[in-house]
Scaffold this active site. Structure first.
Site, PDB file in Angstrom:
ATOM      1  N   GLY A  56       6.891  61.679  61.346  1.00  0.00           N
ATOM      2  CA  GLY A  56       5.834  62.253  60.592  1.00  0.00           C
ATOM      3  C   GLY A  56       4.673  61.537  60.474  1.00  0.00           C
ATOM      4  O   GLY A  56       4.484  59.827  60.756  1.00  0.00           O
ATOM      5  N   SER A  57       3.938  61.873  58.892  1.00  0.00           N
ATOM      6  CA  SER A  57       2.878  61.062  59.452  1.00  0.00           C
ATOM      7  C   SER A  57       2.507  59.804  59.088  1.00  0.00           C
ATOM      8  O   SER A  57       1.505  59.426  58.347  1.00  0.00           O
ATOM      9  CB  SER A  57       1.655  61.985  58.639  1.00  0.00           C
ATOM     10  OG  SER A  57       1.005  62.949  58.943  1.00  0.00           O
ATOM     11  N   THR A  58       3.827  59.657  58.378  1.00  0.00           N
ATOM     12  CA  THR A  58       3.938  57.414  58.233  1.00  0.00           C
ATOM     13  C   THR A  58       3.878  56.841  58.834  1.00  0.00           C
ATOM     14  O   THR A  58       3.922  55.411  59.066  1.00  0.00           O
ATOM     15  CB  THR A  58       5.710  57.591  57.273  1.00  0.00           C
ATOM     16  OG1 THR A  58       6.186  57.828  58.379  1.00  0.00           O
ATOM     17  CG2 THR A  58       5.510  58.333  56.220  1.00  0.00           C
ATOM     18  N   LEU A  59       3.393  57.558  60.103  1.00  0.00           N
ATOM     19  CA  LEU A  59       3.191  56.890  61.687  1.00  0.00           C
ATOM     20  C   LEU A  59       1.987  56.896  61.501  1.00  0.00           C
ATOM     21  O   LEU A  59       1.496  55.690  62.767  1.00  0.00           O
ATOM     22  CB  LEU A  59       4.196  57.017  63.050  1.00  0.00           C
ATOM     23  CG  LEU A  59       4.923  56.312  63.690  1.00  0.00           C
ATOM     24  CD1 LEU A  59       6.132  55.878  62.677  1.00  0.00           C
ATOM     25  CD2 LEU A  59       5.312  56.980  64.883  1.00  0.00           C
ATOM     26  N   LYS A  60       1.041  57.184  61.152  1.00  0.00           N
ATOM     27  CA  LYS A  60      -0.288  57.250  60.713  1.00  0.00           C
ATOM     28  C   LYS A  60      -0.836  55.581  61.232  1.00  0.00           C
ATOM     29  O   LYS A  60      -1.921  55.434  62.002  1.00  0.00           O
ATOM     30  CB  LYS A  60      -1.009  58.260  60.621  1.00  0.00           C
ATOM     31  CG  LYS A  60      -1.012  59.838  61.574  1.00  0.00           C
ATOM     32  CD  LYS A  60      -1.178  60.859  60.316  1.00  0.00           C
ATOM     33  CE  LYS A  60      -1.641  61.870  60.623  1.00  0.00           C
ATOM     34  NZ  LYS A  60      -1.516  62.982  59.694  1.00  0.00           N
TER      35      LYS A  60
END
Length: 577
Positions: free
Chosen positions: A295-299
């Site tokens: 999820g958004s931990t990759l942004k």
């Protein structure tokens, strides 16, 4: 009566008969001499072996399996001596009554005992293994010829379920079966020795003859784990899993300076001291063997790729209005339309549209290269058996919508350990730390990935994300600056996503001014109402980070009065899932 006998004259035998008798006796004597020469001269060893087999035995001397200790030499796995009841069916002398009494003491069926003792060709068979001392003593008191005790070792794990997924377990023969017990089985097991002894008719050893080979005890295995921090980490993870009625959870704590793993906990767990049937759902180390969409931990990695390529800088403006973006026949959304945002605010507010636009401004190969270099799609090489590589498709097959969704952690799968390790590039000046579960004498060489200025820029963005206005203010730690990112993703089931099943995650580090620990938290399928990473996983990070920094003696880098913890009723800023 013959005339000769009647006259009293002696009877004379024919000469040929005496010669024949002499010849037969001579041949028999030669045969006996030849046989004696054959047996004693040519086959002396065979006869000696047969003789000795009736009283001489070679017994194995077990080697003590090496201890497993934490980084401060706290014992985590030790082998304690136990007694097993064995028998020599070739020497056994037992009555029906003794068989019944023996079976009773061993808690076995008499028929099973009789079956094990029935093959007289065997010289060794176990009747019951690893008995308590008092039970083994009662067996000896029966005085049954051919039944004796065999010294063995049983593995004991003082920390039980807290370390179960890291250390693993051994089987009844003290061979490693799971986790590090399996990975380092050869060095831990040592090498057994042997000794020749003389036994009496009851099978008791009455004399040591010689030592054939001395046993070599196993080596001690020192882990990088800090037992104090492991207990605290396990406690906080269990509290979160229970609070949110989650299916499972995992947490990894990495020392930024050395890459050593200071704690790794998973739920559900199991008790390795209970050698019953282990449930595969409980025995696997989910932090290393299970995959999920981050999820958004990759942004932050998408932002880092764009900054490194020079297509944006931290204050570049990205228009995210009207809150949705159509790519081909697919549309992506933001939970809350924001309008124009800087790159730093895209990370702070966790905008999917902002991340997608940064990704689409890059060649697919550029984005794939960074993802690959930080370890996604490859094993983290921690030395743990069964660690997975994750899923990162080759960039040549990416469609624009896939590149856009991958920018915010969809269409890619990672393990929790991979994710924690990848964040070390932001906690350092752009260097990827090699991780280890084994204590290191000196730090291993890190691999440069980002320019130092790029890493520092993303670190500042991640610090904004945990402050008021970001998605994870509940990750703050009193007295320390913190940086990190939330992530919430639908779970994959079959070929699609489950409608109401989520994975909540948070990855961060502290103190932000000079990072010492990276902590990654994953909660699988929270069902108590909240499922966003900022509400479910971030508080776990906060509590574990506070304890870790205290145990490591890290000096606070901000006055406690400056920490602005959100009230329990404050509205939550959510990232799109």
């Amino acid at each position: 009566m013959s005339p000769v006998a009647q006259l009293g004259l002696p009877l004379r035998l024919p000469a040929w008969r005496s010669r024949l008798l002499l010849l037969v006796l001579l041949v028999w004597f030669v045969a006996l001499a030849a046989r004696a020469l054959f047996l004693q001269g040519l086959h002396g060893d065979f006869l000696q072996q047969k003789g000795e087999s009736r009283y001489s035995r070679v017994i194995e001397l077990s080697a003590t399996r090496g201890m497993v200790v934490d980084r401060n030499n706290e014992p985590l796995a030790i082998s304690t001596p136990v007694e097993s009841v064995a028998a020599s069916p070739a020497d056994i002398q037992i009555t029906t009554e003794q068989t019944a009494r023996l079976a009773y003491l061993l808690a076995m069926d008499a028929a099973d005992v009789q079956r094990k003792l029935s093959d007289a060709r065997r010289e060794f068979v176990y009747l019951k293994r690893q008995l308590p001392p008092e039970q083994a003593a009662r067996v000896v008191q029966l005085g049954i010829k051919g039944v004796f005790l065999q010294r063995e070792y049983r593995r004991y794990y003082p920390a039980g379920e807290v370390f179960a997924h890291v250390i693993g377990v051994t089987d009844i023969d003290d061979r490693g079966q799971e986790a590090l017990e399996l990975a380092f089985d050869q060095s831990l097991a040592g090498r057994p020795g042997s000794r020749r002894v003389i036994k009496d008719r009851l099978g008791h050893i009455i004399e040591d003859v010689e030592s054939i080979q001395r046993p070599e005890n196993g080596a001690t295995l020192a882990l990088s784990i800090d037992a104090r921090l492991q207990y605290l980490t396990f406690r906080e993870l269990r509290a979160a899993v229970m609070e949110h009625r989650a299916k499972a959870g995992g947490i990894v704590v990495i020392d930024v300076k050395s890459g050593e793993i200071l704690a790794m906990a998973n739920l559900p767990s199991y008790n390795p001291n209970n050698r019953g049937q282990f449930d595969a759902q409980r025995t696997r180390n989910r932090s290393v063997t299970d995959l999920f969409e981050p999820g958004s931990t990759l942004k932050p990695f998408t932002a880092a790729a764009a900054l490194e390529a020079g297509v944006v800088h931290p204050q570049s403006i990205i228009q995210t209005a009207p809150g949705h973006l159509t790519i081909g026949n697919r549309t992506i959304h933001d939970a809350h339309p924001q309008g124009a945002l800087t790159v730093a605010q895209v990370i702070q507010k966790s905008s999917n549209i902002g991340a997608a636009k940064m990704a689409l401004a890059l060649p697919a190969e550029t984005m794939w290269t960074l993802f690959s270099e930080v370890g996604f799609g490859g094993q983290p090489e921690s030395g743990f058996p069964g660690e997975v590589s994750g899923r990162l498709r080759a960039h040549k097959g990416w469609r624009p919508i896939e590149q856009a969704t991958m920018s915010y952690g969809h269409g890619i799968s990672v393990s929790l350990l991979q994710l924690a390790r990848a964040y070390t590039i932001f906690a350092t000046d752009g260097e990827l730390q090699p991780v280890s579960l084994i204590k290191r004498d000196k730090p291993a060489a890190a691999k440069p990935i980002l320019k130092p200025e790029t890493a520092r820029a993303v670190r500042a963005m991640l610090e904004l994300a945990v402050q008021p206005g970001g998605t994870a203010p509940r990750a703050q730690v009193a007295g320390y600056r913190v940086a990190g990112k939330t992530g919430t993703a639908h779970k994959i089931e079959g070929r699609g996503y489950a409608a109401n099943k989520y994975v909540s995650a948070f990855v961060g580090f502290a103190p932000a001014s000079a990072p010492r620990v990276v902590i990654a938290v994953m909660i699988d399928e929270p069902t108590a109402g909240q499922y966003y990473g900022g509400a479910v996983a971030a508080p776990v990070f906060s509590r574990v980070a506070a304890e870790a920094l205290r145990l490591l003696g890290v000096t606070p880098d901000v006055p406690i009065t400056q920490v602005q913890l959100p009230p329990a009723t404050a509205p939550e800023i959510k990232e799109e899932v």
